[in-house]
Each structure stands twice: as C-alpha cells, then as structure tokens.
Write a protein that holds these residues in place. Structure first.
Motif, PDB file in Angstrom:
ATOM      1  N   ASP A 142      -1.653   3.869   2.633  1.00  0.00           N
ATOM      2  CA  ASP A 142      -1.007   3.188   1.517  1.00  0.00           C
ATOM      3  C   ASP A 142      -2.065   2.863   0.475  1.00  0.00           C
ATOM      4  O   ASP A 142      -3.045   2.183   0.775  1.00  0.00           O
ATOM      5  CB  ASP A 142      -0.341   1.912   2.059  1.00  0.00           C
ATOM      6  N   GLY A 143      -1.847   3.327  -0.755  1.00  0.00           N
ATOM      7  CA  GLY A 143      -2.851   3.099  -1.798  1.00  0.00           C
ATOM      8  C   GLY A 143      -2.535   1.933  -2.716  1.00  0.00           C
ATOM      9  O   GLY A 143      -3.411   1.431  -3.416  1.00  0.00           O
ATOM     10  N   ASN A 144      -1.271   1.490  -2.741  1.00  0.00           N
ATOM     11  CA  ASN A 144      -0.917   0.453  -3.719  1.00  0.00           C
ATOM     12  C   ASN A 144      -0.346  -0.806  -3.076  1.00  0.00           C
ATOM     13  O   ASN A 144       0.228  -1.653  -3.754  1.00  0.00           O
ATOM     14  CB  ASN A 144       0.061   1.002  -4.756  1.00  0.00           C
ATOM     15  N   ASP A 197       2.223  -1.393  -0.948  1.00  0.00           N
ATOM     16  CA  ASP A 197       3.657  -1.666  -0.725  1.00  0.00           C
ATOM     17  C   ASP A 197       4.086  -1.291   0.700  1.00  0.00           C
ATOM     18  O   ASP A 197       5.267  -1.296   1.026  1.00  0.00           O
ATOM     19  CB  ASP A 197       4.527  -0.928  -1.758  1.00  0.00           C
ATOM     20  N   ILE A 209       3.834   1.621   2.141  1.00  0.00           N
ATOM     21  CA  ILE A 209       4.225   3.035   2.271  1.00  0.00           C
ATOM     22  C   ILE A 209       3.042   3.918   1.885  1.00  0.00           C
ATOM     23  O   ILE A 209       2.415   3.716   0.840  1.00  0.00           O
ATOM     24  CB  ILE A 209       5.421   3.350   1.332  1.00  0.00           C
ATOM     25  N   GLY A 210       2.763   4.886   2.713  1.00  0.00           N
ATOM     26  CA  GLY A 210       1.692   5.834   2.402  1.00  0.00           C
ATOM     27  C   GLY A 210       2.007   6.561   1.104  1.00  0.00           C
ATOM     28  O   GLY A 210       3.171   6.736   0.753  1.00  0.00           O
ATOM     29  N   ASP A 211       0.978   6.981   0.381  1.00  0.00           N
ATOM     30  CA  ASP A 211       1.229   7.597  -0.927  1.00  0.00           C
ATOM     31  C   ASP A 211       0.094   8.549  -1.316  1.00  0.00           C
ATOM     32  O   ASP A 211      -0.898   8.689  -0.585  1.00  0.00           O
ATOM     33  CB  ASP A 211       1.428   6.506  -1.997  1.00  0.00           C
ATOM     34  N   ASP A 242       7.919   6.367  -4.407  1.00  0.00           N
ATOM     35  CA  ASP A 242       7.234   5.824  -3.218  1.00  0.00           C
ATOM     36  C   ASP A 242       5.818   6.378  -3.104  1.00  0.00           C
ATOM     37  O   ASP A 242       4.935   5.734  -2.547  1.00  0.00           O
ATOM     38  CB  ASP A 242       7.963   6.241  -1.926  1.00  0.00           C
TER      39      ASP A 242
HETATM   40 CA    CA Z   1       2.220   2.826  -1.265  1.00  0.00          CA
END
Ligand code: CA
Ligand code: TEU
Length: 559
Positions: free
Chosen positions: A20-22, A24, A26-28, A73
């Motif tokens: 997850d980069g941001n 939330d 969820i991986g992204d 996402d």
């Molecule tokens: Ca994310």
C-alpha cells in the motif's frame, strides 16, 4: 534463435496485497514501484501485475469496467506509466494481466447490451451471449444446467431483455461473444492501447474459454462446453498474427486443464498463440474424489507425487526443442505452496526449501509468486467474514447444502480457497506487516511476526537467501536452456533429476514427504559437490543415502 523472454525470471504481484503506497489499506501501483528493488534483489527481472484496471472488484479486478482506465484503488494512468518507466530504468519488464473472456456487468458494453432502449443496443447486444429461457411446466428455466468455475449456475436472467446471459465466472462477469467480429476488433484496440503505453507483454486470462458450444446442451458441470474448444485457437491466432507478433511482446496464456496434445499449438516456436503456457497440470495433485461434502478441488487428499513429476516431465518432453515452458508452483488461484505440498507447521522451513530446490533448477521461464520467496502460508482466518473471494461465499453455501458442518466448510476454505494466496505481503513484523499503515483490506496472517522479508534478509540460512542463490545460479549457468533427465517418476516420495547446464551438471535429490527415506543415488555421484541443501549439512555432504523429512539437496559438478 534465442528470444529475450527465455531468459527472464518472472515475479507475479497480486497488486491489491503487495504494498500500500497511500495508506488506505489497499496495495497499489506507487506501492509496487517502491518495491521493485525487492523484486530485483531477489533475482527476478520481470513483473506480472494482476489486473490494474477500473473495476467494481467483484473478482478483484478480473471484472473490468473500463479497459483504458486504472482503478482508483491502484492509482492513475500516470502512476502506471511511471511503473513502466521505473521498471525499464532498472532493466526490468512489465507484463499485465489481460482479461479477454469477459467484462464486468458494469462495463458500458454490457450496459448497452442489456438495455433494448439504449441507443447503442443494436451494436452491443451480441457482444455477449444471450439465450431465451427454457420453459418447463410453465416455469422459466435456465437455458442449460451448466455450473461455472465459482460454483454457481452460468446463466443469469435479465428482465429488460427477457433473456439469460452467460457467465462462466460470477454473475457480474458476463462472457464476451468471441464469434462476433466486433468483439475481436474492440479487444484488439484495448491491447494496442497498452502496447502503446509500453508494456512488455500480456498474461492472457482464462484464454481457453473464449469459444462456447452454441448448441447449449445440458451437462453438469458442463466445462467441456466452454473450455478448450477448437475455435478458441483461431481467435488466439488472429490476435497473435495481428497484434502480438508484430510487437516483440511476451505472451503467457492461461489455459487451465490444457493437454500436452495442444502444447505445440499454444507454445510451439512456430505458434502464433502464446510464448508460454500456464496449464495447472501439477497443481491439484492431492484431491480426494470420495469427499462429497466439499468436492472437487476443495477435497484435500494424499499428495500424488508421481502425478506432479510426470506433469513436469510430460510438458518438458512435449515442448523440448520445439517450444517453451513456464515453470511455477502456483498463483493467486491456489493455496500457498508450502501449505499445499509442504508442511506449514513443524517442517515449514525444510519443506519450503525443498519445494524451491526442486522447481528452480528446471528448464524454462520461472514464475515466482509474491510471498513464496519467504514461505508465506495459507491464511489463519477463523471467521467467514475474514475471507474476501467471491468464490468463497458461493462455495460455502454449496458445502452447507451438501451437508457439511460450518467447521468442515471453514476448514475447506482454509485449506483450499484462493484467498490463501492473497493475504498482504509480509514485509516485516509490525502491526500491519509493513504492508500498510492502516488496517489492510484483508487481514494479514498472524505469522507475519516470524515469517517476513526483513527477518529473512538478516539471516544467512533463510528461505529468501535460498531463492536468491537459486535464481542467480540459474542465470549464471543458463539453466533455462538446460537439459533435464528425471529419475524415478513412479516413486511415490522422491523428486530427483539431473540438469545439464552451460558449464556444469546439477543433481537434485529430494524427499517430497515427511517420512524419512532411504534413497539410492540415481547416478554415480563422484565429482559432485554439495551446493544447496535443506538440512543437516554433514550428513548430506557425506552423500548419505538417508533423507530426513522434506530433505532436499542440490549437488553440482563442473564438466
Ligand atoms: Ca493504497
Ligand atoms: O482463472 C481462470 C480459471 O480459474 C479457469 O479459467 C480455469 O481454467 C479453470 O479453473 C479450469 O481449471 C482466471 C484468473 O486467474 C482468476 O483469478 C479469475 O477469477 C478468473 O480467470 C476469471 O477472470
């Protein structure tokens, strides 16, 4: 002539669960970019990214709503371009997952198709597969009694149309009608869009299901009427000729249940269809046909080691010198390999290393599934609501209807469901495993406190280090192009072979089971030195013939 994709090492990323980069949960894509160096350090140079497109996420993105848009996402098209650039900067390649067989029911094509008042209904209706109801004793019935891959009926009634549409996966994933030229044209446009952005290849999802038997006979489950029908090869050839061949792409086709009779047609050097094939020939060698409560892949049984070996041997033979193989243990549709074919408790480390050793000295292009390199295990969920996969919930109901208790049904899910291989990547022992700052979309496995990347980078004897050594050895010695001889294909416990590489030979010997084993060396071991091993070095070095639980050794000899 040698092709660039024969020398790559692929790492499959399940985007939603990788990084997850941001924040939330969820991986992204930004998260993936930040972890490219991990993949590179492991020794892989090509990333297969699971679907990144805009989607209502009924099937985690295999249900595409807009082929030209990145799911919010996961980031933006800009992020995607950056991923390609960052990968190329590191001399890495990007393979994207392309879904040809179906779209989301929220895709504009289906929205137009299902609504006779839609201005474009005429054009889009036949993008999908519609059939009139069958009437029995005044009752409206489905056109056939087929069961789809997620355990549900393959037809859903649509009121506006007063017809049923076909979906071999979930009802939110209507099948495209590949007999329709306009569908083929539209999908070619989609492929070109991503080629122009700079992707290096495609993994073609569910590629052997493109053709259906339009006589629509009853059959249960009826897979033979929507799998591997001869015409699907024609569609793939058309794509190959017009789109894939002219660009120097790598095409990996998923063709579940494909037989070696089709090997050359799919992945022969002269074939225009795929460059390599994912067929699952060795993936479910442990089912129990007597189990009727949780049947099929859900029924766990004894592992049939000869079946696994013979599948590798058969595919190798079918394609040797004439085509190319991909080698892999599993992907996002299977249990975690160490839990599935090894032991995720007492002999976790031994069995995970054994599985790595026997796979990664085989010829072909390897595909490492994320988390495999640290021995991630099946999920430990106790509650149904911790699971996420669309398939889990239909099948749970089916198991209960078959008469299984809640506990039996839950155990089947923990053993066999696709969610097992989809939990967040275990980067470190922190609260959310270093995957995210916040509660992840799917619970992390509690064992991340001792199974994680950080820990294994620090330990010389870790599984991760074994992966690094194996992959670098493969590259140095050109194992992809090596010559393999399997020994004892009928033996119920061993997994033994000789691999002739560029300047040396490797002898791989393994006990695939927990029970200790006496084994004769299949060839004269003189000249061989122990190179990699899973347990007691002293014993192995002496070329002892006794093998402990899951013990594997790799010996090396200069030629
Ligand atoms: Ca994310
Ligand atoms: O899986 C495809 C799939 O499960 C079948 O095509 C397979 O051939 C069948 O089980 C026969 O053994 C792919 C993806 O990998 C999966 O995650 C998706 O859910 C599915 O397609 C639908 O897009």
């Amino acid at each position: 002539m040698r092709k660039w994709w024969q020398d790559i090492i692929i790492y499959q990323v399940y985007l939603r669960s990788f990084q997850d980069g941001n924040g939330d949960g969820i991986g992204d894509l930004p998260g993936l970019i930040s972890r490219l160096d991990h993949i590179k350090t492991l020794g892989a140079d090509t990333v297969w990214v699971s679907p990144h497109y805009d989607s209502p996420m009924d099937d985690n993105g295999y249900d595409i709503r807009d082929f030209h848009k990145v799911s919010p996402d996961y980031g933006s098209l800009e992020d995607f371009r950056r991923l390609v650039a960052e990968a190329h900067k590191r001399d890495m390649k990007i393979i994207i997952d392309m879904v040809l067989n179906h779209t989301s029911d929220e895709h504009p094509w289906f929205q137009a198709a299902k609504d006779p008042t839609h201005p474009e209904h005429g054009h889009f209706r036949d993008f999908y597969i519609w059939q009139e109801p069958k009437w029995e004793k005044g009752e409206r019935k489905r056109p056939t009694n087929w069961t789809g891959f997620f355990g549900n009926p393959t037809w859903t009634y649509n009121e506006l149309m007063d017809e049923y549409y076909l979906h071999i996966f979930s009802k939110k994933m209507p099948d495209l009608n590949w007999r329709n030229k306009a569908v083929r044209k539209a999908m070619k446009k989609v492929l070109r869009f991503w080629i122009d952005i700079g992707v290096d290849g495609f993994r073609l999802d569910a590629a052997n299901h493109l053709e259906k038997n339009w006589d629509f006979p009853d059959a249960s489950p009826g897979y033979e009427h929507f799998s591997s029908l001869p015409e699907h090869h024609e569609y793939l050839q058309e794509l190959g000729e017009e789109i894939f061949e002219p660009h120097d792409l790598v095409i990996i086709g998923e063709s579940g249940g494909a037989s070696t009779k089709e090997a050359l047609q799919y992945a022969g050097f002269d074939s225009e269809e795929f460059d390599m094939l994912i067929h699952f020939g060795h993936c479910w060698a442990d089912t129990n046909p007597k189990n009727t409560l949780t049947p099929g892949k859900w029924a766990k049984g004894e592992i049939d080691v000869p079946k696994i070996k013979k599948s590798f041997a058969r595919w190798h033979e079918a394609l040797q010198g004439k085509g190319w193989n991909a080698i892999y243990w599993h992907n996002h549709d299977h249990p975690r390999i160490v839990s599935h074919y090894g032991d995720d408790a007492r002999y976790w480390k031994e069995s995970a290393k054994m599985l790595a050793l026997i796979l990664y000295l085989l010829p072909g292009t390897p595909i490492v599934y994320y988390g495999e390199e640290i021995g991630m295990t099946n999920v430990d969920y106790e509650r149904l609501e911790d699971f996420r996969d669309v398939e889990v919930f239909t099948e749970y109901e089916n198991f209960r209807a078959n008469g299984s208790s809640h506990e039996v049904a839950m155990q089947a899910l923990r053993d066999r469901s696709r969610d097992n291989a989809r939990s967040p990547m275990q980067w470190n022992g922190d609260k959310h495993a270093g995957f995210s700052q916040t509660t992840p979309w799917m619970p992390v496995n509690k064992n991340h406190v001792h199974i994680n990347v950080k820990d294994q980078l620090e330990k010389e004897e870790s599984l991760l280090k074994v992966y690094q050594r194996l992959l670098s050895e493969r590259r140095k010695e050109d194992v992809a192009h090596g010559d393999v001889t399997f020994f004892g294909l009928e033996h119920p416990e061993t997994f033994n072979y000789l691999l002739r590489a560029k300047t040396c030979d490797y002898l791989v010997l393994a006990n695939f089971k927990e029970t200790p084993l006496e084994m004769e060396f299949p060839i004269d071991p003189s000249g061989f030195r122990l190179f990699l091993y899973t347990s007691d070095r002293k014993r192995a070095e002496k070329k002892a013939t006794s093998f402990g639980p899951y013990e594997a050794r790799m010996y090396k000899r200069k030629r």
